[in-house]
Design a protein around this motif. Structure first.
Motif, PDB file in Angstrom:
ATOM      1  N   PHE A   1      46.573  56.434  -1.614  1.00  0.00           N
ATOM      2  CA  PHE A   1      47.517  56.138  -0.534  1.00  0.00           C
ATOM      3  C   PHE A   1      47.114  54.871   0.220  1.00  0.00           C
ATOM      4  CE2 PHE A   1      47.936  60.634  -1.416  1.00  0.00           C
ATOM      5  CZ  PHE A   1      49.307  60.766  -1.536  1.00  0.00           C
ATOM      6  N   LYS A   2      45.833  54.595   0.276  1.00  0.00           N
ATOM      7  CA  LYS A   2      45.384  53.343   0.889  1.00  0.00           C
ATOM      8  C   LYS A   2      45.919  52.152   0.089  1.00  0.00           C
ATOM      9  CE  LYS A   2      41.018  55.149   2.778  1.00  0.00           C
ATOM     10  NZ  LYS A   2      39.541  55.066   2.731  1.00  0.00           N
ATOM     11  N   ARG A   3      45.861  52.275  -1.244  1.00  0.00           N
ATOM     12  CA  ARG A   3      46.337  51.179  -2.091  1.00  0.00           C
ATOM     13  C   ARG A   3      47.827  50.924  -1.894  1.00  0.00           C
ATOM     14  NH1 ARG A   3      42.953  53.626  -6.071  1.00  0.00           N
ATOM     15  NH2 ARG A   3      44.767  54.685  -6.960  1.00  0.00           N
ATOM     16  N   VAL A   4      48.585  51.995  -1.769  1.00  0.00           N
ATOM     17  CA  VAL A   4      50.037  51.866  -1.639  1.00  0.00           C
ATOM     18  C   VAL A   4      50.417  51.058  -0.404  1.00  0.00           C
ATOM     19  CG1 VAL A   4      52.150  53.174  -1.146  1.00  0.00           C
ATOM     20  CG2 VAL A   4      50.630  53.926  -2.968  1.00  0.00           C
ATOM     21  N   TYR A   5      49.627  51.174   0.670  1.00  0.00           N
ATOM     22  CA  TYR A   5      49.990  50.524   1.939  1.00  0.00           C
ATOM     23  C   TYR A   5      49.093  49.343   2.290  1.00  0.00           C
ATOM     24  CZ  TYR A   5      53.112  54.422   2.541  1.00  0.00           C
ATOM     25  OH  TYR A   5      54.132  55.328   2.345  1.00  0.00           O
TER      26      TYR A   5
ATOM     27  N   ARG B   1      53.964  59.089  -5.648  1.00  0.00           N
ATOM     28  CA  ARG B   1      52.533  58.832  -5.461  1.00  0.00           C
ATOM     29  C   ARG B   1      52.156  57.361  -5.599  1.00  0.00           C
ATOM     30  NH1 ARG B   1      53.089  63.447  -8.537  1.00  0.00           N
ATOM     31  NH2 ARG B   1      52.157  65.344  -7.671  1.00  0.00           N
ATOM     32  N   TYR B   2      53.047  56.546  -6.152  1.00  0.00           N
ATOM     33  CA  TYR B   2      52.653  55.194  -6.525  1.00  0.00           C
ATOM     34  C   TYR B   2      53.386  54.092  -5.770  1.00  0.00           C
ATOM     35  CZ  TYR B   2      50.720  57.938 -10.315  1.00  0.00           C
ATOM     36  OH  TYR B   2      50.034  58.876 -11.038  1.00  0.00           O
ATOM     37  N   GLU B   3      54.360  54.443  -4.970  1.00  0.00           N
ATOM     38  CA  GLU B   3      55.084  53.452  -4.186  1.00  0.00           C
ATOM     39  C   GLU B   3      55.192  53.936  -2.745  1.00  0.00           C
ATOM     40  OE1 GLU B   3      58.820  52.362  -5.868  1.00  0.00           O
ATOM     41  OE2 GLU B   3      57.996  52.026  -7.871  1.00  0.00           O
TER      42      GLU B   3
ATOM     43  N   SER C   1      58.802  56.086 -16.156  1.00  0.00           N
ATOM     44  CA  SER C   1      58.893  56.455 -14.741  1.00  0.00           C
ATOM     45  C   SER C   1      59.150  55.241 -13.854  1.00  0.00           C
ATOM     46  CB  SER C   1      57.625  57.180 -14.290  1.00  0.00           C
ATOM     47  OG  SER C   1      56.489  56.346 -14.461  1.00  0.00           O
ATOM     48  N   THR C   2      58.509  54.109 -14.169  1.00  0.00           N
ATOM     49  CA  THR C   2      58.727  52.896 -13.384  1.00  0.00           C
ATOM     50  C   THR C   2      60.144  52.383 -13.591  1.00  0.00           C
ATOM     51  OG1 THR C   2      56.388  52.294 -13.526  1.00  0.00           O
ATOM     52  CG2 THR C   2      57.939  50.541 -12.962  1.00  0.00           C
ATOM     53  N   ARG C   3      60.606  52.382 -14.821  1.00  0.00           N
ATOM     54  CA  ARG C   3      61.974  51.932 -15.093  1.00  0.00           C
ATOM     55  C   ARG C   3      62.998  52.811 -14.366  1.00  0.00           C
ATOM     56  NH1 ARG C   3      61.870  48.497 -19.908  1.00  0.00           N
ATOM     57  NH2 ARG C   3      59.813  48.612 -20.875  1.00  0.00           N
ATOM     58  N   LYS C   4      62.770  54.101 -14.391  1.00  0.00           N
ATOM     59  CA  LYS C   4      63.703  55.009 -13.727  1.00  0.00           C
ATOM     60  C   LYS C   4      63.716  54.776 -12.223  1.00  0.00           C
ATOM     61  CE  LYS C   4      64.774  59.920 -13.067  1.00  0.00           C
ATOM     62  NZ  LYS C   4      64.436  61.326 -13.448  1.00  0.00           N
ATOM     63  N   ARG C   5      62.527  54.557 -11.631  1.00  0.00           N
ATOM     64  CA  ARG C   5      62.470  54.307 -10.192  1.00  0.00           C
ATOM     65  C   ARG C   5      63.206  53.019  -9.834  1.00  0.00           C
ATOM     66  NH1 ARG C   5      57.145  56.235 -10.618  1.00  0.00           N
ATOM     67  NH2 ARG C   5      56.262  54.139 -10.649  1.00  0.00           N
ATOM     68  N   ILE C   6      63.033  51.983 -10.649  1.00  0.00           N
ATOM     69  CA  ILE C   6      63.737  50.719 -10.400  1.00  0.00           C
ATOM     70  C   ILE C   6      65.242  50.940 -10.464  1.00  0.00           C
ATOM     71  CG2 ILE C   6      64.214  48.426 -11.353  1.00  0.00           C
ATOM     72  CD1 ILE C   6      61.267  48.309 -12.211  1.00  0.00           C
ATOM     73  N   ALA C   7      65.687  51.665 -11.486  1.00  0.00           N
ATOM     74  CA  ALA C   7      67.118  51.932 -11.640  1.00  0.00           C
ATOM     75  C   ALA C   7      67.668  52.706 -10.449  1.00  0.00           C
ATOM     76  CB  ALA C   7      67.356  52.707 -12.938  1.00  0.00           C
ATOM     77  N   LEU C   8      66.958  53.743 -10.027  1.00  0.00           N
ATOM     78  CA  LEU C   8      67.446  54.562  -8.915  1.00  0.00           C
ATOM     79  C   LEU C   8      67.446  53.783  -7.605  1.00  0.00           C
ATOM     80  CD1 LEU C   8      65.846  58.054  -9.691  1.00  0.00           C
ATOM     81  CD2 LEU C   8      68.282  57.464  -9.686  1.00  0.00           C
ATOM     82  N   GLN C   9      66.405  52.974  -7.369  1.00  0.00           N
ATOM     83  CA  GLN C   9      66.371  52.201  -6.128  1.00  0.00           C
ATOM     84  C   GLN C   9      67.547  51.231  -6.054  1.00  0.00           C
ATOM     85  OE1 GLN C   9      62.494  50.391  -5.751  1.00  0.00           O
ATOM     86  NE2 GLN C   9      61.455  52.359  -5.639  1.00  0.00           N
ATOM     87  N   LEU C  10      67.858  50.593  -7.183  1.00  0.00           N
ATOM     88  CA  LEU C  10      69.025  49.711  -7.222  1.00  0.00           C
ATOM     89  C   LEU C  10      70.297  50.494  -6.930  1.00  0.00           C
ATOM     90  CD1 LEU C  10      70.617  47.138  -7.898  1.00  0.00           C
ATOM     91  CD2 LEU C  10      70.439  47.774 -10.315  1.00  0.00           C
TER      92      LEU C  10
ATOM     93  N   HIS D   1      50.121  47.163  -9.629  1.00  0.00           N
ATOM     94  CA  HIS D   1      50.925  47.402 -10.827  1.00  0.00           C
ATOM     95  C   HIS D   1      50.750  48.831 -11.328  1.00  0.00           C
ATOM     96  CE1 HIS D   1      53.189  46.246 -14.359  1.00  0.00           C
ATOM     97  NE2 HIS D   1      52.259  46.829 -15.102  1.00  0.00           N
ATOM     98  N   PRO D   2      51.851  49.524 -11.682  1.00  0.00           N
ATOM     99  CA  PRO D   2      53.203  48.980 -11.846  1.00  0.00           C
ATOM    100  C   PRO D   2      54.140  49.281 -10.676  1.00  0.00           C
ATOM    101  CG  PRO D   2      53.073  51.091 -12.943  1.00  0.00           C
ATOM    102  CD  PRO D   2      51.732  50.880 -12.285  1.00  0.00           C
ATOM    103  N   ALA D   3      53.601  49.593  -9.505  1.00  0.00           N
ATOM    104  CA  ALA D   3      54.457  49.968  -8.378  1.00  0.00           C
ATOM    105  C   ALA D   3      55.235  48.764  -7.856  1.00  0.00           C
ATOM    106  CB  ALA D   3      53.610  50.553  -7.254  1.00  0.00           C
TER     107      ALA D   3
END
Length: 397
Positions: free
Chosen positions: A26-30, A130-132, A245-254, A283-285
Motif C-alpha cells: 500500500f505504501k508503493r501504491v501511494y 491491491r495494485y492501484e 487483469s491490467t487490461r480489464k482494469r484499463i477497459a473498465l476505467q475507460l 508497473h503494471p499499475a
C-alpha cells in the motif's frame, strides 16, 4: 502558522505513526501522492481491503458480517468523511474510485453497530483492488499556485491540430503538471472550442477524466494534471507482458469515465487510443485519464456544435452527418479501443471468443440497433470476463 499548515500538522500527528505499520504494497501504491496525505490514504486503503476481504468471506459462508467488523467499517467511513471535510476547508480533497464508493454506499444500507449485520442476498462479491490507488487526491490550493508555466522549464510532450502540450515541474508542489496551449492563428471558432474544452474539463470531477486547473486567457493556455503516457504507446510497449487483469482494469476505467460523461448527457465524440492518457505507478499499475474534449457534444449548449462534416479519429460508417453523432456512434469507437486494449492489434477481429463477442456487438454495422444500448451495458459484460476468457497468443504485436 497558516490554516493549511495547522490542518496538515494535525494530520501528521494522527497518521505519521501509522506509516510503519502499513504494508509495503500500500505504501508503493501511494508513493507518488502528495506527501501530506500519503500515509492517511495508504492506511484507509489497507483497512478497507481488510474489511472488504472478510466481508467477501462471510458473504460466501453465512451472510453474517460480525459486529466488531461492522463497527470498524462504519467508523472508518466516518473517519474518511471527517478527514475529507477537514481537508476541503483548506482547498484539499480526495475522492474514492466509483467501484469502492458504490460498495460503501451499499454497505451503509445494511450495516448495524450491534449484533452483527445481515449481508443482503443480492450483495455482490467485492473486487478488492491491491495494485492501484482507490483514493484520488485533488489539491485546489496547489493547482491555483501552478501558473501557466511561464516560471518553469517547459518540456515538449506532444502536438495536435489545435494545441501544443508541455510539461513542467513545480518545486513548491513537488509535482509535474501539463500545460496545453492553443496554437497561434486558430480561427475564432476553433479558439472558442479550445476554451470550451477547458470549461468542460474544469466542470468534471471524476477519477478517470483528466483534471484541468487554471486558464490563462492572455496566453490562451491552461494547466492540467500530468499523465505519463498515452494508451497507444503503453499497450504497444508492454503488450507482450501485459496480463488480463491490467487490461480489464484499463477497459473498465475507460468505460466508467464514459458512463459518467453520458450520465451528464455529454458525448466525447473522439474516443481513440491516442486520446486516452495513463498515469503510471509501479508497473503494471496504471490509471486511465480520458482527455482531448475538443469535439465534445453537450446537447444543452449551442457552443459545442461542430457542423455536419465528419470529424474524429474512429468514424462510425453508419453515421451520415457528424452533427447526428449519438451514443451508438460513441459505442462503435469504444469497440475499436477495447479490441486494442485486450489484443494490442489494429484488427478488431483478433480477440478470443467472449471478448470478440463484446467488440463485435459494439461495432455492429449491419443494424445499429444491435449494438449495446448504453455504456452501462458494455460495463456489465466486460465486468463478467475472467482470465479464462483471455488467452494471449504467441507473437502478438
Amino acid at each position: 502558522m497558516a490554516r493549511v499548515d495547522l490542518v496538515m500538522a494535525d494530520l501528521s500527528d494522527k497518521y505519521d505513526d501509522v506509516w510503519t505499520s502499513v504494508a509495503p504494497a500500500f505504501k508503493r501504491v501511494y508513493e507518488r501522492e502528495d506527501s501530506r496525505m500519503r500515509t492517511m490514504l495508504a492506511s484507509f486503503h489497507e483497512r478497507l481491503n481488510t474489511l472488504f476481504a472478510f466481508m467477501n468471506e462471510k458473504n460466501r459462508v453465512n451472510k453474517h458480517y460480525n459486529a466488531e467488523d461492522s463497527r470498524q467499517l462504519l467508523d472508518l467511513i466516518i473517519e474518511m468523511d471527517e478527514a475529507r471535510e477537514t481537508l476541503k476547508s483548506v482547498g484539499l480533497d480526495f475522492t474514492l474510485v466509483p467501484t469502492y464508493q458504490a460498495v460503501l454506499d451499499q454497505c451503509q444500507e445494511f450495516l448495524v453497530r450491534s449484533g452483527g449485520s445481515t449481508i443482503p442476498d443480492d450483495f455482490p462479491i467485492i473486487t478488492v483492488e491491491r495494485y492501484e490507488p482507490v483514493f484520488i487526491t485533488t489539491d485546489s490550493a496547489m493547482a491555483s499556485r501552478a501558473s501557466t508555466g511561464k516560471r518553469f522549464d517547459l518540456q515538449l510532450v506532444g502536438e495536435g491540430s489545435y494545441a501544443v502540450v508541455h510539461k513542467f515541474f513545480d518545486d513548491e508542489a513537488g509535482l509535474w503538471f501539463a500545460r496545453k496551449k492553443a496554437k497561434s492563428g486558430l480561427t475564432a471558432k476553433d479558439l472558442e472550442r479550445f476554451r470550451n474544452e477547458y470549461k468542460v474539463l474544469k466542470s468534471l470531477n471524476f477519477p478517470y477524466i483528466v483534471q484541468a486547473y487554471r486558464y490563462d486567457k492572455a496566453a490562451e493556455c491552461y494547466t492540467m494534471e500530468y499523465c505519463h503516457s498515452i494508451l497507444d504507446a503503453f499497450i504497444t510497449k508492454h503488450n507482450a507482458s501485459l496480463g488480463f487483469s491490467t487490461r480489464k482494469r484499463i477497459a473498465l476505467q475507460l468505460l466508467y469515465a464514459l458512463n459518467h460523461l453520458h450520465s451528464k448527457q455529454i458525448l466525447h465524440r473522439d474516443i481513440s487510443k491516442r486520446n486516452i492518457l495513463l498515469k503510471e505507478y509501479e508497473h503494471p499499475a496504471v490509471m486511465v485519464k480520458l482527455s482531448d474534449f475538443g469535439l465534445y457534444k453537450d446537447p444543452r449548449s449551442e457552443l459545442t456544435h461542430t457542423g455536419s462534416s465528419m470529424k474524429g479519429t474512429i468514424i462510425d460508417p453508419t453515421l451520415g452527418r457528424f452533427k447526428d453523432f449519438d451514443t451508438l456512434a460513441e459505442i462503435y469507437a469504444i469497440g475499436h479501443v477495447l479490441s486494442f486494449i485486450f489484443t494490442g492489434r489494429k484488427s478488431i477481429n483478433a480477440a478470443p471468443e467472449k471478448i470478440q463477442a463484446i467488440i463485435s456487438r459494439c461495432t455492429h454495422t449491419d443494424t445499429r440497433t444491435k449494438r449495446y444500448p448504453s455504456i452501462g451495458a458494455v460495463i456489465t459484460d466486460i465486468d463478467k470476463l475472467t482470465p479464462a476468457d483471455w488467452k494471449p497468443t504467441k507473437h502478438r504485436r
